[in-house]
Scaffold this active site. Sequence first.
Site, PDB file in Angstrom:
ATOM      1  N   ASP A  15     107.438  47.605 -40.417  1.00 31.87           N
ATOM      2  CA  ASP A  15     107.602  48.497 -41.561  1.00 31.87           C
ATOM      3  C   ASP A  15     106.533  48.191 -42.605  1.00 31.87           C
ATOM      4  O   ASP A  15     106.544  47.134 -43.227  1.00 31.87           O
ATOM      5  CB  ASP A  15     108.989  48.339 -42.181  1.00 31.87           C
ATOM      6  CG  ASP A  15     109.213  49.327 -43.313  1.00 31.87           C
ATOM      7  OD1 ASP A  15     109.548  50.489 -43.018  1.00 31.87           O
ATOM      8  OD2 ASP A  15     109.029  48.943 -44.490  1.00 31.87           O
ATOM      9  N   TYR A  50     101.879  48.456 -50.218  1.00 33.38           N
ATOM     10  CA  TYR A  50     101.906  47.004 -49.977  1.00 33.38           C
ATOM     11  C   TYR A  50     100.499  46.408 -49.976  1.00 33.38           C
ATOM     12  O   TYR A  50     100.337  45.195 -49.999  1.00 33.38           O
ATOM     13  CB  TYR A  50     102.599  46.691 -48.653  1.00 33.38           C
ATOM     14  CG  TYR A  50     104.027  47.177 -48.557  1.00 33.38           C
ATOM     15  CD1 TYR A  50     104.727  47.604 -49.687  1.00 33.38           C
ATOM     16  CD2 TYR A  50     104.683  47.226 -47.328  1.00 33.38           C
ATOM     17  CE1 TYR A  50     106.031  48.067 -49.586  1.00 33.38           C
ATOM     18  CE2 TYR A  50     105.989  47.678 -47.224  1.00 33.38           C
ATOM     19  CZ  TYR A  50     106.658  48.104 -48.347  1.00 33.38           C
ATOM     20  OH  TYR A  50     107.948  48.561 -48.244  1.00 33.38           O
ATOM     21  N   LYS A  73     104.183  54.432 -45.416  1.00 32.49           N
ATOM     22  CA  LYS A  73     104.767  55.301 -46.436  1.00 32.49           C
ATOM     23  C   LYS A  73     103.720  55.910 -47.368  1.00 32.49           C
ATOM     24  O   LYS A  73     102.720  55.271 -47.692  1.00 32.49           O
ATOM     25  CB  LYS A  73     105.783  54.505 -47.275  1.00 32.49           C
ATOM     26  CG  LYS A  73     106.834  53.770 -46.449  1.00 32.49           C
ATOM     27  CD  LYS A  73     107.767  52.956 -47.313  1.00 32.49           C
ATOM     28  CE  LYS A  73     108.625  52.039 -46.469  1.00 32.49           C
ATOM     29  NZ  LYS A  73     107.878  50.852 -45.981  1.00 32.49           N
ATOM     30  N   HIS A 111     107.723  57.442 -50.021  1.00 34.90           N
ATOM     31  CA  HIS A 111     108.168  56.132 -50.493  1.00 34.90           C
ATOM     32  C   HIS A 111     109.196  56.228 -51.624  1.00 34.90           C
ATOM     33  O   HIS A 111     110.216  55.539 -51.620  1.00 34.90           O
ATOM     34  CB  HIS A 111     106.954  55.314 -50.950  1.00 34.90           C
ATOM     35  CG  HIS A 111     107.179  53.842 -50.936  1.00 34.90           C
ATOM     36  ND1 HIS A 111     106.181  52.929 -50.683  1.00 34.90           N
ATOM     37  CD2 HIS A 111     108.281  53.088 -51.154  1.00 34.90           C
ATOM     38  CE1 HIS A 111     106.663  51.701 -50.738  1.00 34.90           C
ATOM     39  NE2 HIS A 111     107.941  51.770 -51.030  1.00 34.90           N
TER      40      HIS A 111
END
Length: 309
Positions: free
Chosen positions: A42, A47, A76, A107
Amino acid sequence: MEITLNSGHKMPIVGLGVWRMDKEGIRDLIINSIKIGYRHLDCAADYKNEAEVGEALSEAFKTGLVKREDLFVTTKLWNSDHGHVIEACKDSLKKLQLDYLDLYLVHFPVATRHTGVGTTDSALGDDGVLDIDTTISLETTWRDMEKLVSMGLVRSIGISNYDVFLTRDCLAYSKIKPAVNQIETHPYFQRDSLVKFCQKHGICVTAHTPLGGATANAEWFGTVSCLDDPALKAVAEKYRKTVAQVVLRWGIQRNTVVIPKTSKAERLEENFKVFDFELTKEDMEVIKSMDRKYRTNQPAKFWGIDLYA
């Protein structure tokens, strides 16, 4: 163990989340996770480690450790790219060194000021509050998400951090129904109504922060983790398992997908050893009684506005 999504594709019920993972350690962590048996990763543009994940995946494919078709990779769309869905998806694919995504999620249900494709900034206004773009509707974003499926760039599309109202709206305006709603849920924040609503309408629930954020969220947000709860410790002792394993097993028995994050090799293995036991109905009820409606992930700290208000 897998869940079949409404798109017809299968999603492993345990995955590895890569939020807040140090770029330097990602390669070893992902390679080790695949060796242990993880087949679900994931990721997210926000990130800021998709490129490092991509390097690890490329190595895993080239060395024959795993085939692309045996992995389920999620990433996302960030808030600042709602008006640039296709470009943002292509940017993530390039960084991840993939030809397609198994799952692409919105997201957060909010569009913010665009700062450049893939930059994933959360621009604040002069008042120190998140600069929300009120010209882009979630329906417009979803139309572009659907295009990604027809283009062959994405196999399944979904949503993240959507409540019952927004999930209902998405079901109403979508041509391709959301396959997944990824939300924070754990014993202290069970959100039973939202979980049941999604499952009733064929949407798989993925639990991000399935362990209640543990040390990481305590450091970032000052929150308390359910892993220290005496009642959970008692259940864990009964099964000769760790509290984390019991909490993950509870999530699995709710028919939710769990994506724990860890940067420690021993925890990586521990979090995957959740298929050799089953919680009794009585113990499921014990955990159900622990709900505090307690959210641990609090982006308002950075955005100057509580979007959950």
